[in-house]
Motif scaffolding. Structure first.
Motif, PDB file in Angstrom:
ATOM      1  N   GLY A   1      -8.064   8.131   4.517  1.00  0.00           N
ATOM      2  CA  GLY A   1      -8.393   6.823   3.956  1.00  0.00           C
ATOM      3  C   GLY A   1      -9.015   6.985   2.582  1.00  0.00           C
ATOM      4  N   MET A   2      -8.410   6.403   1.576  1.00  0.00           N
ATOM      5  CA  MET A   2      -8.909   6.467   0.204  1.00  0.00           C
ATOM      6  C   MET A   2      -9.525   5.131  -0.196  1.00  0.00           C
ATOM      7  SD  MET A   2      -8.523   9.383  -1.387  1.00  0.00           S
ATOM      8  CE  MET A   2      -7.886  10.962  -0.805  1.00  0.00           C
ATOM      9  N   PRO A   3     -10.396   5.121  -1.219  1.00  0.00           N
ATOM     10  CA  PRO A   3     -11.042   3.870  -1.642  1.00  0.00           C
ATOM     11  C   PRO A   3     -10.046   2.833  -2.163  1.00  0.00           C
ATOM     12  CG  PRO A   3     -12.186   5.774  -2.544  1.00  0.00           C
ATOM     13  CD  PRO A   3     -10.907   6.285  -1.956  1.00  0.00           C
TER      14      PRO A   3
ATOM     15  N   TRP B   1      -2.266   4.731   5.369  1.00  0.00           N
ATOM     16  CA  TRP B   1      -1.799   3.372   5.669  1.00  0.00           C
ATOM     17  C   TRP B   1      -2.815   2.410   5.058  1.00  0.00           C
ATOM     18  CZ3 TRP B   1       2.846   2.517   7.910  1.00  0.00           C
ATOM     19  CH2 TRP B   1       3.437   3.576   8.622  1.00  0.00           C
ATOM     20  N   CYS B   2      -2.363   1.533   4.184  1.00  0.00           N
ATOM     21  CA  CYS B   2      -3.302   0.645   3.495  1.00  0.00           C
ATOM     22  C   CYS B   2      -2.541  -0.504   2.848  1.00  0.00           C
ATOM     23  CB  CYS B   2      -4.074   1.430   2.420  1.00  0.00           C
ATOM     24  SG  CYS B   2      -3.030   2.067   1.079  1.00  0.00           S
TER      25      CYS B   2
ATOM     26  N   GLU C   1       3.481  -3.302  13.067  1.00  0.00           N
ATOM     27  CA  GLU C   1       2.836  -2.317  13.937  1.00  0.00           C
ATOM     28  C   GLU C   1       3.863  -1.394  14.591  1.00  0.00           C
ATOM     29  OE1 GLU C   1      -1.310  -4.083  15.682  1.00  0.00           O
ATOM     30  OE2 GLU C   1       0.528  -5.005  16.420  1.00  0.00           O
ATOM     31  N   ASN C   2       4.996  -1.955  15.002  1.00  0.00           N
ATOM     32  CA  ASN C   2       6.039  -1.114  15.604  1.00  0.00           C
ATOM     33  C   ASN C   2       6.641  -0.164  14.579  1.00  0.00           C
ATOM     34  OD1 ASN C   2       5.804  -2.094  18.243  1.00  0.00           O
ATOM     35  ND2 ASN C   2       7.151  -3.827  17.823  1.00  0.00           N
ATOM     36  N   ILE C   3       6.814  -0.658  13.348  1.00  0.00           N
ATOM     37  CA  ILE C   3       7.284   0.215  12.263  1.00  0.00           C
ATOM     38  C   ILE C   3       6.276   1.343  12.031  1.00  0.00           C
ATOM     39  CG2 ILE C   3       7.693   0.313   9.763  1.00  0.00           C
ATOM     40  CD1 ILE C   3       8.885  -2.548  10.046  1.00  0.00           C
ATOM     41  N   GLN C   4       4.993   0.978  11.943  1.00  0.00           N
ATOM     42  CA  GLN C   4       3.935   1.971  11.760  1.00  0.00           C
ATOM     43  C   GLN C   4       3.948   3.017  12.867  1.00  0.00           C
ATOM     44  OE1 GLN C   4       0.483  -0.780  11.464  1.00  0.00           O
ATOM     45  NE2 GLN C   4      -0.141   0.521   9.772  1.00  0.00           N
ATOM     46  N   ARG C   5       4.022   2.537  14.102  1.00  0.00           N
ATOM     47  CA  ARG C   5       3.947   3.441  15.254  1.00  0.00           C
ATOM     48  C   ARG C   5       5.053   4.496  15.205  1.00  0.00           C
ATOM     49  NH1 ARG C   5       6.981   2.884  19.485  1.00  0.00           N
ATOM     50  NH2 ARG C   5       7.405   0.684  19.024  1.00  0.00           N
ATOM     51  N   ILE C   6       6.274   4.064  14.898  1.00  0.00           N
ATOM     52  CA  ILE C   6       7.415   4.988  14.894  1.00  0.00           C
ATOM     53  C   ILE C   6       7.327   5.954  13.718  1.00  0.00           C
ATOM     54  CG2 ILE C   6       9.925   5.127  14.711  1.00  0.00           C
ATOM     55  CD1 ILE C   6       9.938   2.284  16.097  1.00  0.00           C
ATOM     56  N   LEU C   7       7.058   5.428  12.523  1.00  0.00           N
ATOM     57  CA  LEU C   7       6.965   6.297  11.351  1.00  0.00           C
ATOM     58  C   LEU C   7       5.781   7.249  11.446  1.00  0.00           C
ATOM     59  CD1 LEU C   7       7.824   3.995   8.294  1.00  0.00           C
ATOM     60  CD2 LEU C   7       9.146   5.940   9.152  1.00  0.00           C
ATOM     61  N   ASP C   8       4.636   6.732  11.901  1.00  0.00           N
ATOM     62  CA  ASP C   8       3.442   7.564  11.971  1.00  0.00           C
ATOM     63  C   ASP C   8       3.644   8.743  12.923  1.00  0.00           C
ATOM     64  OD1 ASP C   8       0.609   7.604  10.947  1.00  0.00           O
ATOM     65  OD2 ASP C   8       0.194   7.726  13.083  1.00  0.00           O
TER      66      ASP C   8
ATOM     67  N   GLU D   1      -0.197  -8.509  -3.140  1.00  0.00           N
ATOM     68  CA  GLU D   1      -0.740  -7.519  -2.213  1.00  0.00           C
ATOM     69  C   GLU D   1       0.291  -7.268  -1.127  1.00  0.00           C
ATOM     70  OE1 GLU D   1      -4.656  -6.732   0.648  1.00  0.00           O
ATOM     71  OE2 GLU D   1      -3.937  -8.778   0.319  1.00  0.00           O
ATOM     72  N   PHE D   2       0.509  -5.986  -0.817  1.00  0.00           N
ATOM     73  CA  PHE D   2       1.425  -5.672   0.280  1.00  0.00           C
ATOM     74  C   PHE D   2       0.905  -4.463   1.041  1.00  0.00           C
ATOM     75  CE2 PHE D   2       3.090  -3.634  -3.553  1.00  0.00           C
ATOM     76  CZ  PHE D   2       3.295  -2.323  -3.161  1.00  0.00           C
ATOM     77  N   TRP D   3       1.394  -4.335   2.273  1.00  0.00           N
ATOM     78  CA  TRP D   3       0.970  -3.240   3.151  1.00  0.00           C
ATOM     79  C   TRP D   3       2.028  -2.149   3.117  1.00  0.00           C
ATOM     80  CZ3 TRP D   3      -0.401  -8.129   3.413  1.00  0.00           C
ATOM     81  CH2 TRP D   3      -1.728  -8.431   3.723  1.00  0.00           C
ATOM     82  N   TRP D   4       1.574  -0.911   3.163  1.00  0.00           N
ATOM     83  CA  TRP D   4       2.520   0.195   3.135  1.00  0.00           C
ATOM     84  C   TRP D   4       1.873   1.458   3.657  1.00  0.00           C
ATOM     85  CZ3 TRP D   4       3.812   2.335  -2.463  1.00  0.00           C
ATOM     86  CH2 TRP D   4       2.653   2.806  -3.067  1.00  0.00           C
ATOM     87  N   GLN D   5       2.668   2.526   3.663  1.00  0.00           N
ATOM     88  CA  GLN D   5       2.112   3.871   3.810  1.00  0.00           C
ATOM     89  C   GLN D   5       2.479   4.622   2.537  1.00  0.00           C
ATOM     90  OE1 GLN D   5       5.890   5.656   3.885  1.00  0.00           O
ATOM     91  NE2 GLN D   5       3.999   6.848   3.949  1.00  0.00           N
ATOM     92  N   GLU D   6       1.569   5.476   2.108  1.00  0.00           N
ATOM     93  CA  GLU D   6       1.857   6.319   0.948  1.00  0.00           C
ATOM     94  C   GLU D   6       1.509   7.755   1.296  1.00  0.00           C
ATOM     95  OE1 GLU D   6      -0.807   5.781  -2.441  1.00  0.00           O
ATOM     96  OE2 GLU D   6      -1.839   4.173  -1.369  1.00  0.00           O
TER      97      GLU D   6
END
Length: 479
Positions: free
Chosen positions: A71-73, A141-142, A52-59, A159-164
């Motif tokens: 958000g994509m399917p 983010w998905c 979440e901290n990584i997401q917050r800073i990058l986002d 399965e892994f979480w990332w941003q694309e």
């Protein structure tokens, strides 16, 4: 530096078994657990808080640069995946398929997204009609799924979480600039936020993303000398646009095809944090992404006034925007010290009756256990100063590891000798031919990590065939 005493005996030493050491930390620091599905992981609250901290800073940085989240399917029709030949061939071995809806067989197979280029392209074909619609700067983010044969938590999971990120641009120049801009975002994030030094460069054609014109990457060295690809940025040209019929009316009223990019960073970077900074006592977290930055430990908390004073200190630090955990449990002080060392909390603040009487506290750094005796007056500013020193120290340690594990070779035999003796980066010249790249992998067990932007000239021509070299390449063994 004070002598390091191992406080957590349950962790396998990294010098004995690095892979076991890594798994011990993931489990015992409560970052992740195994799931009932092979190769998938459960990201536990502490691990997810890091993400979440990584997401917050990058986002925040993506949005500052003008990107919007979408958000994509989850599912992609097989016919859609087949539209870009190189792309589908590159991912075919890793695709997981959905064949039934309830008890009925589907008329067309659906793949669980391994990445979302095809979904974005289909959408772009509906909404882009004119140059006025460009650029499109999107991010998602998905989680994605790739049916990996060999898995390890965070580093490589099904399965892994990332941003694309997926962007469309009017010209090739704009798209290429975006590709390099986002690589720079990743590199700066790793170095300035995560304290992980990285090499920036371009991948060889053999190693580039399926369907890309060019792939750029940042490569980090882990404590054991292996490389970790920590973020990638791809330039697609107009190949995907043509395959998906994404056309727009240009400024000169002619039909044109936009130029496309994609770029991503995943939960694999959490594995990178563990393997770059961790030690035999557990995690060592960069302050910017640590779920707890300061653990406040009341000493002799049963004595009058200690808990009240500790709570006041904790509240002050929270008001200054530090992430704080006050541990007033009935566990012993030694247990608490070991617990927060295991979890990689950057600073431990100890406060007992004598400290309170003298209006001070003791602060202990996680990375080297250095102690500071700090006045409670101006505590917030002193903690900020210590955290800056801490981040610089763990970065310098990682740089030193990379420096001592980076070698130069003038022949394949030299590469073999180095890789048999140790693990690290090997700089060597390359002619650009695939057969030489494959021979190095076959003979020395090394893959090209990247062609660094910062080039060096090593005499002797191509390390393999001795013909004139096109570039210096960094080779290594990777996770």
């Amino acid at each position: 530096m004070p002598e390091q005493k191992k406080m957590v005996e349950a962790i396998t030493s990294m010098d004995v078994d690095f892979a076991k050491w890594y798994t011990d930390i993931v489990k015992k620091a409560e970052l992740a657990d195994y799931s009932p599905v092979r190769g998938c992981m459960i990201v536990r609250p502490y691990g997810y808080a890091i993400w979440e901290n990584i997401q917050r800073i990058l986002d925040a940085e993506f949005k500052r640069l003008g990107h919007e989240n979408v958000g994509m399917p989850l599912l992609i029709p097989e016919s859609l995946l087949q539209k870009e030949k190189d792309h589908v061939e590159g991912f075919a071995p890793e695709v997981a398929w959905v064949t039934h809806g309830g008890s009925e067989m589907l008329s067309e197979r659906l793949c669980i997204r391994p990445t979302s280029e095809t979904l974005f392209c289909e959408h772009f074909s509906h909404i882009v009609k004119s140059y006025r619609d460009l650029p499109k700067l999107y991010n998602q983010w998905c989680s994605v799924m790739r049916w990996e044969k060999t898995t390890r938590p965070f580093l490589r999971t099904a399965e892994f979480w990332w941003q694309e990120g997926h962007t469309l641009h009017e010209t090739a120049g704009e798209a290429e600039a975006e590709t390099l801009r986002m690589l720079g975002v990743y590199a700066d994030f790793c170095e300035n936020t995560l304290a992980i030094p990285v090499l920036r460069g371009i991948k060889t054609d053999k190693e580039k993303f399926a369907g890309a014109v060019s792939t750029y990457a940042i490569e980090a060295m882990m404590h054991d000398g292996r490389a970790l690809q920590s973020g990638t940025s791809h330039y697609f040209g107009d190949g995907f646009a043509k395959a998906f019929d994404i056309a727009f009316q240009g400024r000169d009223n002619t039909q044109q095809y936009p130029h496309q990019t994609s770029w991503g960073m995943s939960t694999r970077i959490i594995g990178g944090i563990i393997m770059t900074h961790g030690d035999d006592n557990g995690l060592v977290l960069p302050p910017a992404v640590a779920p707890i930055q300061v653990a406040v430990i009341p000493v002799a908390q049963h004595k009058e006034g200690v808990l009240d004073a500790a709570n006041k200190v904790a509240d002050r630090l929270r008001a200054a925007s530090y992430r704080v955990k006050l541990d007033d449990s009935d566990n012993s002080a030694g247990w608490k010290y070991a617990e927060y060392e295991m979890k990689g909390v950057p600073l431990r603040l100890e406060l007992g009756p004598r400290d309170i009487a003298e209006n001070k506290c003791v602060i202990v750094r996680r990375d080297n256990r250095q102690k500071y005796f700090v006045s409670l007056n101006g505590l917030e500013a002193e903690i900020e100063k210590i955290l800056v020193e801490y981040r610089r120290s763990i970065y310098d340690k990682a740089i030193e590891n990379r420096k001592t594990r980076t070698f130069t070779a003038g022949s394949v035999d030299e590469m073999i000798k180095i890789s048999e003796k140790t693990t690290g980066f090997i700089k060597a010249m390359w002619c650009g031919k695939l057969e030489c790249e494959l021979l190095i992998k076959d003979k020395a067990g090394l893959t090209s990590r990247c062609i660094p932007f910062e080039q060096e000239e090593i005499s002797g021509g191509c390390v393999c065939c001795k013909e004139p070299a096109k570039s210096m390449v960094v080779w290594g063994k990777a996770y």
